[in-house]
Design a protein around this motif. Sequence first.
Motif, PDB file in Angstrom:
ATOM      1  N   GLU A 196     107.996-116.323  37.709  1.00  0.00           N
ATOM      2  CA  GLU A 196     109.432-116.590  37.813  1.00  0.00           C
ATOM      3  C   GLU A 196     109.718-117.182  39.190  1.00  0.00           C
ATOM      4  O   GLU A 196     108.969-116.951  40.145  1.00  0.00           O
ATOM      5  N   GLU A 216     106.431-111.479  30.215  1.00  0.00           N
ATOM      6  CA  GLU A 216     105.574-111.141  31.351  1.00  0.00           C
ATOM      7  C   GLU A 216     104.562-110.065  30.976  1.00  0.00           C
ATOM      8  O   GLU A 216     103.377-110.158  31.320  1.00  0.00           O
ATOM      9  N   TYR A 248     101.856-112.903  39.484  1.00  0.00           N
ATOM     10  CA  TYR A 248     100.940-111.829  39.121  1.00  0.00           C
ATOM     11  C   TYR A 248      99.589-112.181  39.722  1.00  0.00           C
ATOM     12  O   TYR A 248      99.085-113.296  39.550  1.00  0.00           O
ATOM     13  N   SER A 308     112.370-117.900  46.330  1.00  0.00           N
ATOM     14  CA  SER A 308     111.257-116.974  46.154  1.00  0.00           C
ATOM     15  C   SER A 308     110.520-117.280  44.860  1.00  0.00           C
ATOM     16  O   SER A 308     111.077-117.912  43.951  1.00  0.00           O
ATOM     17  N   LYS A 315     112.243-118.646  34.365  1.00  0.00           N
ATOM     18  CA  LYS A 315     110.905-118.169  34.001  1.00  0.00           C
ATOM     19  C   LYS A 315     109.919-119.331  34.045  1.00  0.00           C
ATOM     20  O   LYS A 315     110.268-120.489  33.796  1.00  0.00           O
ATOM     21  N   LYS A 336     107.930-115.256  42.035  1.00  0.00           N
ATOM     22  CA  LYS A 336     107.315-114.016  41.566  1.00  0.00           C
ATOM     23  C   LYS A 336     105.997-114.354  40.888  1.00  0.00           C
ATOM     24  O   LYS A 336     105.947-115.242  40.030  1.00  0.00           O
ATOM     25  N   ARG A 371     102.209-107.325  40.643  1.00  0.00           N
ATOM     26  CA  ARG A 371     103.240-108.355  40.682  1.00  0.00           C
ATOM     27  C   ARG A 371     103.803-108.410  42.102  1.00  0.00           C
ATOM     28  O   ARG A 371     104.054-107.372  42.709  1.00  0.00           O
ATOM     29  N   LYS A 372     104.017-109.617  42.622  1.00  0.00           N
ATOM     30  CA  LYS A 372     104.442-109.770  44.017  1.00  0.00           C
ATOM     31  C   LYS A 372     105.499-110.866  44.126  1.00  0.00           C
ATOM     32  O   LYS A 372     105.542-111.789  43.324  1.00  0.00           O
ATOM     33  N   GLN A 373     106.336-110.737  45.162  1.00  0.00           N
ATOM     34  CA  GLN A 373     107.327-111.757  45.472  1.00  0.00           C
ATOM     35  C   GLN A 373     106.889-112.521  46.713  1.00  0.00           C
ATOM     36  O   GLN A 373     106.532-111.916  47.723  1.00  0.00           O
ATOM     37  N   TYR A 374     106.918-113.848  46.626  1.00  0.00           N
ATOM     38  CA  TYR A 374     106.576-114.697  47.762  1.00  0.00           C
ATOM     39  C   TYR A 374     107.814-115.462  48.210  1.00  0.00           C
ATOM     40  O   TYR A 374     108.510-116.069  47.396  1.00  0.00           O
TER      41      TYR A 374
END
Length: 205
Positions: free
Chosen positions: A165, A15, A132, A128, A77, A130, A139-142
């Motif tokens: 990821e 990453e 960029y 979820s 990943k 992850k 970096r964010k989680q959706y």
Amino acid sequence: KIGGPVKDILPVETEEQLINTVQSLLQEEQRTIVTNKSYLVIGGGSNLLVSDSGFDGTIVKNQIRGINTFSENIIVKSGETLQALVDFANDAGLTGLENLAGIPGTVGGAIYGNAGAYGQTISDHILSVKIYDPRDGERKQYTLEQSQFGYRDSVFKRNRFIILEAVFSLSPADPKVLKQTSLETIKKREVKYPPGIIQSGRPAL
């Protein structure tokens, strides 16, 4: 067997390496005042039609790999091949991905375009994702809801986010049944597509 030359191809395996590479290329883009032409992040490249005139920029090839389980969840990943994820889930006795067998490309690419086949889509069991976001360098989680999946569509595709990821929530099942389902799916694909298109291939029963 199409496509022309490219300025450079940079494979990335972590990453941090991916993010640092993209940030560097964005800085170069700002210096040269050329927008959206300095780089392109790809997975397996199996869903691209490339002009014979080529691409006057840098290809960043996502090769970030790794698959792990946590209870009945799989964390994968984005640079893993989709077939590797299907095989892993089948071996672990976790159902929900077996009909995606034989689809070429990476997990990130499949999520980006919400790939699917034979009644299953990759978004069916996502918890979820992850990403960029090159726009703000974060970096964010959706969540599944935030991912806005549609037919061959997602919020990631519409915003050119870079998927890092994903976490899948699957259910227990008999590994032999799952492997047999994947094998039958691959056989169907082999009838429809030219030799060499189908990935991996035949799961061991």
